[in-house]
Design an enzyme around this catalytic site. Structure first.
Site: not given
Ligand SMILES: *Cc1c(COP(=O)(O)O)cnc(C)c1O
Length: 409
Positions: A125, A194, A219-220, A368
């Site tokens: 990401f 992560d 939030y996911k 997706r």
């Molecule tokens: C959604 C997600 C993030 C989000 O990071 P924020 O700091 O909340 O914007 C980070 N890393 C991964 C792998 C994600 O899927």
């Protein structure tokens, strides 16, 4: 050929079907984006009303003590620990995933000062790569990417830390955390996982895998609500020596002593920096009750069944229409999402959303779908595949309102 009736029968026999009622889901909508923004839990709005009217409105500042606000970061961290294979006092809720990545990666580099390389998965990401590259630049370390399918090749004796998202956000590929942690440990490197796309969708086993650090967003799959604070994990063996690069009063041993110098709190609390977003934190706490009594193994079994159905139907009905599978075929290497590549992916997704089926688009060409086992039904998968086929056959995507890109995809 799999029929709609066969899918309905699977839903009727699904032992987890009742979990869907723990969420507010608009009638007639198929929601396949719970991997980006989880739905609203049924008791969350009432909890928010209480937090706003009673705790903030009437309790005012007294609520930091009386309503348990001050302990909430630890309390909610303890609940998340149970979902990710950690001890209660190894997890705390704070800040955002990006900020926690920064804090833990700097902490890891300081624990491994003789080494000069940070590794991040090649297609990880973007924020994970940006933060790691930024930390490397700031500390004078080298930054390199690696193939998480072959961790033994890249991790060497100059590697200080390895950053990896357990389930890739685009392909849904699930990596072998135990193998990567083992490869890192064998060379003396520290790991930072992560869990944004794995926690809440499957059993995650941080301690069994020997992970050093981890972050994840809430939030996911954890359904904490838009912008809900993230969590961070540090294995207990690092607590005494680790240092937070953003030493703030919430990480102090005695915040209300207002003393001159910084003295870190014991344990994971030292990784806090400042005041948490209390309303979001309380919404998250209530949202987590959706996991009460849920067997994470059973959740994973359903998730695999959903993605397997998706792959089979996509092979049958979508492959002839220019779609190619962008997720692993092997279930053991697949998270709770399925992605398809198509040259008109963006417009196809917009046309699908207009029909009441919400997934999302990831550049350059991926549609997706988050097949979240708590809320998604087998029949939802069937209807989605049928709608995708129809949109492409009828060229229903080829309209200006679908081909014009919006800011958030
Ligand atoms: C959604 C997600 C993030 C989000 O990071 P924020 O700091 O909340 O914007 C980070 N890393 C991964 C792998 C994600 O899927």
């Amino acid at each position: 050929m799999t029929t709609r009736e066969a899918c309905q029968a699977r839903d009727a026999n699904d032992p987890l079907a009742h979990l869907r009622a723990r969420f507010v889901l608009p009638d007639g909508e198929i929601y396949l984006d719970g991997n980006s923004l989880g739905p609203l839990g049924v008791n969350v709005a009432a909890r928010m009303a209480r937090a706003v009217e009673n705790e903030w409105g009437r309790g005012l500042i007294r609520s930091w003590n009386a309503a348990g606000w001050y302990e909430a970061s630890r309390r909610v961290g303890g609940r998340i620990a149970a979902l990710i294979g950690a001890e209660r006092d190894e997890v705390i809720v704070a800040d955002s995933t990006s900020v926690n990545l920064f804090k833990l990666l700097v902490a890891a580099l300081r624990l491994n000062p003789a080494r000069h390389k940070v590794l991040v998965a090649t297609d990880d990401f973007p924020t994970d790569r940006y933060v790691a590259a930024g930390v490397a630049a700031m500390t004078g370390a080298a930054f390199a990417t690696f193939d998480p399918g072959e961790p033994e090749i890249a991790i060497d004796r100059d590697t200080a830390a390895v950053v990896l998202t357990q389930v890739n956000y685009k392909s849904g590929r699930l990596y072998d955390m135990k193998r990567i942690a083992g490869a890192a440990q064998a060379k003396g490197a520290l790991t930072l996982f992560d869990l944004s796309h794995s926690a809440g969708a499957m059993k995650v086993e941080l301690n069994r895998c020997g992970a050093d650090f981890a972050v994840g967003c809430t939030y996911k799959y954890l359904n904490g609500g838009p912008g809900a604070p993230a969590y961070l994990f540090a294995a207990a063996r690092h607590h005494a020596a680790m240092r937070n690069p953003i030493e703030g009063w919430f990480g102090h041993a005695e915040p209300f002593a207002f003393s001159e110098g910084f003295v870190p709190a014991n344990g994971i609390v030292r990784m806090l920096s400042g005041t948490p977003p209390m309303l979001s934190l309380l919404a998250l706490e209530e949202a987590l009750s959706a996991f009460d009594g849920v067997d994470l193994g059973a959740l994973r079994d359903k998730s695999l069944a959903l993605t397997e159905l998706f792959v089979a139907l996509a092979d049958e009905r979508l492959a002839p229409l220019g779609f190619t599978l962008a997720s692993p075929r092997d279930g053991a290497s697949r998270g709770a999402q399925a992605s398809l590549a198509h040259e008109h992916g963006y417009a196809i997704m917009q046309a699908l959303i207009a029909r009441g089926i919400t997934g999302d688009f990831r550049a350059p060409d991926l549609v997706r779908f988050g097949l979240v086992p708590m809320t998604v039904r087998f029949v939802d998968v069937f209807d989605t595949i049928v709608a995708l086929a129809d949109i492409v056959k009828a060229r229903a995507w080829d309209k200006p309102e679908f081909t014009t890109r919006k800011v958030v995809t």
